[in-house]
Design a protein around this motif. Structure first.
Motif, PDB file in Angstrom:
ATOM      1  N   LEU A   1       0.817  -1.219   0.000  1.00  0.00           N
ATOM      2  CA  LEU A   1       0.000   0.000   0.000  1.00  0.00           C
ATOM      3  C   LEU A   1       0.852   1.272   0.000  1.00  0.00           C
ATOM      4  O   LEU A   1       0.522   2.254  -0.653  1.00  0.00           O
ATOM      5  CB  LEU A   1      -0.941   0.012   1.213  1.00  0.00           C
ATOM      6  CG  LEU A   1      -2.158  -0.918   1.133  1.00  0.00           C
ATOM      7  CD1 LEU A   1      -2.969  -0.830   2.421  1.00  0.00           C
ATOM      8  CD2 LEU A   1      -3.032  -0.578  -0.059  1.00  0.00           C
ATOM      9  N   GLY A   2       1.959   1.259   0.732  1.00  0.00           N
ATOM     10  CA  GLY A   2       2.830   2.434   0.770  1.00  0.00           C
ATOM     11  C   GLY A   2       3.463   2.713  -0.578  1.00  0.00           C
ATOM     12  O   GLY A   2       3.508   3.856  -1.045  1.00  0.00           O
ATOM     13  N   VAL A   3       3.967   1.656  -1.228  1.00  0.00           N
ATOM     14  CA  VAL A   3       4.551   1.811  -2.564  1.00  0.00           C
ATOM     15  C   VAL A   3       3.501   2.323  -3.543  1.00  0.00           C
ATOM     16  O   VAL A   3       3.752   3.226  -4.346  1.00  0.00           O
ATOM     17  CB  VAL A   3       5.129   0.467  -3.051  1.00  0.00           C
ATOM     18  CG1 VAL A   3       5.482   0.543  -4.530  1.00  0.00           C
ATOM     19  CG2 VAL A   3       6.377   0.100  -2.246  1.00  0.00           C
ATOM     20  N   ALA A   4       2.291   1.741  -3.477  1.00  0.00           N
ATOM     21  CA  ALA A   4       1.220   2.166  -4.382  1.00  0.00           C
ATOM     22  C   ALA A   4       0.832   3.621  -4.131  1.00  0.00           C
ATOM     23  O   ALA A   4       0.618   4.391  -5.073  1.00  0.00           O
ATOM     24  CB  ALA A   4       0.004   1.259  -4.214  1.00  0.00           C
ATOM     25  N   SER A   5       0.763   4.025  -2.862  1.00  0.00           N
ATOM     26  CA  SER A   5       0.431   5.403  -2.523  1.00  0.00           C
ATOM     27  C   SER A   5       1.499   6.365  -3.034  1.00  0.00           C
ATOM     28  O   SER A   5       1.198   7.426  -3.595  1.00  0.00           O
ATOM     29  CB  SER A   5       0.278   5.540  -1.004  1.00  0.00           C
ATOM     30  OG  SER A   5      -0.089   6.839  -0.637  1.00  0.00           O
ATOM     31  N   GLY A   6       2.765   5.988  -2.855  1.00  0.00           N
ATOM     32  CA  GLY A   6       3.858   6.825  -3.359  1.00  0.00           C
ATOM     33  C   GLY A   6       3.844   6.913  -4.867  1.00  0.00           C
ATOM     34  O   GLY A   6       4.142   7.957  -5.455  1.00  0.00           O
TER      35      GLY A   6
END
Length: 461
Positions: free
Chosen positions: A386-391
């Motif tokens: 989720l963090g990678v996708a958000s970034g």
């Protein structure tokens, strides 16, 4: 259950504050630049860097912060980002030179990247699928509210209190969000095995973005800028190739190779931002040069798009909860194509009401596209990404904006030949605007095809 609802509301509130604060500071600081420049006897280049280094810093660190958030906790990275952004705002208010402002804005951009890379992931993690679209829609509306309010509120503050109070304003807002994050948000349930951080990939990505932005921002300076632009693009291609061979990559390339929905949704976002970001730039110049409006009058007209986006985004988020979000986003991008086609036909005789209608159509289209498309992206990956996708969502926005301004610069250099906009060059300016907006309409049409290409893929989680 009551504690969960309370935590959800607290999460939405702190993300909304952050989503308002970041674009508000960008637009408000832009209004304050002339006053700051006079006080510090700064050059035009230095004042331009005040804005550019913030965008540069945020762009460089977005992916890295998203990855670190997946490894060590999104709330923790978000919280540290808020603290850094807020502290830099307080210190910026005491700025003693143009050079100090530039350095502090770079550091503030680091804090901004930490917030932007985690905020969407926090909402996705906090809200169930049934109401996630509405929550994302509300948070997106706060972005547009910040964009809309920044010039007006910033102008009032600068006129009556001074430019330093623009930076001071982020201290109470940031502090409130930080304290609420500390005491009201539920602890995260970590499901990620710790892994080595991809420092090499992070450096390659940062250097590529640095060279790319340096080239794109200076195309008027000749061959070296175009060479830097090409080198930056080549660096990003090399970065993707490098990441595909890593055991613990900064950017899991498998997300694109094995997930059609994720790949096409991100490409659609990139094309949409590339197609729509330059509209405000052109319309602002058109209104002031061709229609003879003052900057304040032109700004009032341009607010139509942001106000429509802010007003419709929560409703569009709810639509994404009731109907397939990918379908809603595709309809939104199709409306953007219509708005851009109208914009590309604008000439010196175009009625102001046509412009109002065009801006309202673009605002409605982008509201229908933005939060539903984000819902699709975030729902198409496992929670550990989720963090990678958000970034990556934030990176698509930045790269799209940069692509838009690069196209504008190239078109201007070809049709205006380095001449300033004046009565003599008005015809060339109008041709430049029509050509660039026609290109944007073409890019947005490609975005519609990408949006259609993901239909029928796996449903969002």
């Amino acid at each position: 259950m009551e504690n969960q609802v309370s935590s959800q509301r607290a999460t939405l509130f702190v993300v909304c504050v952050a989503h308002f604060l970041m674009p508000f500071m960008m637009s408000a600081v832009g209004i304050a630049l002339p006053t700051m420049g006079r006080e510090f006897h700064a050059t035009a280049t230095q004042m331009g860097l005040v804005e550019t280094v913030y965008v540069l810093s945020a762009s460089i660190f977005l992916l890295s912060m998203g990855k670190l958030a997946d490894m060590y906790g999104r709330r923790r990275v978000f919280q540290l980002g808020l603290a850094l952004f807020t502290c830099m705002g307080g210190i910026l208010a005491t700025g003693w030179s143009a050079e100090s402002i530039i350095v502090l804005r770079f550091l503030q951009g680091v804090g901004g990247s930490m917030v932007m890379a985690t905020s969407v992931a926090m909402i996705v993690e906090a809200f169930p699928v049934s109401v996630r679209g509405r929550a994302l829609g509300i948070s997106v509306s706060c972005v547009y509210a910040g964009v809309s309010c920044g010039p007006f509120i910033g102008g009032v503050i600068v006129s009556h209190l001074g430019w330093r109070y623009v930076f001071l304003l982020c201290v109470p807002l940031g502090l409130a969000a930080f304290l609420l994050t500390t005491f009201r948000l539920r602890p995260e349930v970590r499901d990620v095995v710790r892994e080595p951080f991809d420092w090499k990939g992070s450096i390659i990505y940062a250097f590529s973005i640095l060279v790319l932005i340096a080239g794109a921002s200076n195309l008027d300076f000749g061959v070296w800028a175009y060479a830097a632009l090409v080198a930056g693009v080549a660096g990003l291609v090399g970065f993707v190739m490098f990441e595909s061979r890593q055991a613990y990559p900064l950017l899991p390339v498998s997300l694109f190779k094995g997930n059609r929905v994720f790949a096409f949704s991100n490409l659609a976002a990139l094309l949409n931002y590339a197609a729509t970001f330059g509209v405000a730039f052109f319309v602002s110049l058109y209104l002031q040069y061709i229609k003879g409006m003052t900057p304040a009058e032109a700004g009032t007209v341009l607010m139509v798009q942001s106000l429509v986006q802010a007003g419709l985004s929560p409703f569009c988020g709810r639509l994404a909860d009731r109907y397939p979000a990918a379908n809603v986003a595709t309809v939104g991008m199709s409306l953007c194509v219509g708005g851009l086609v109208i914009a590309a036909s604008v000439n010196e005789a175009t009625s102001i009401w046509v412009l109002y209608g065009m801006l309202a159509l673009l605002g409605a289209g982008f509201a229908l596209f933005s939060s539903p498309n984000t819902t699709v992206i975030m729902g198409s990956v496992e929670s550990r990404y989720l963090g990678v996708a958000s970034g990556l969502v934030a990176s698509m926005r930045t790269l799209g904006m940069m692509t838009s301004m690069t196209i504008i610069t190239v078109v201007f250099s070809i049709l205006l030949g380095g001449h300033a906009i004046s009565v003599e060059t008005y015809p060339a300016f109008l041709k430049s605007m029509q050509l660039a907006l026609g290109i944007f309409a073409g890019l947005c049409t490609l975005g519609v095809l990408c949006s259609l290409g993901r239909l029928g893929g796996p449903k969002a989680a």
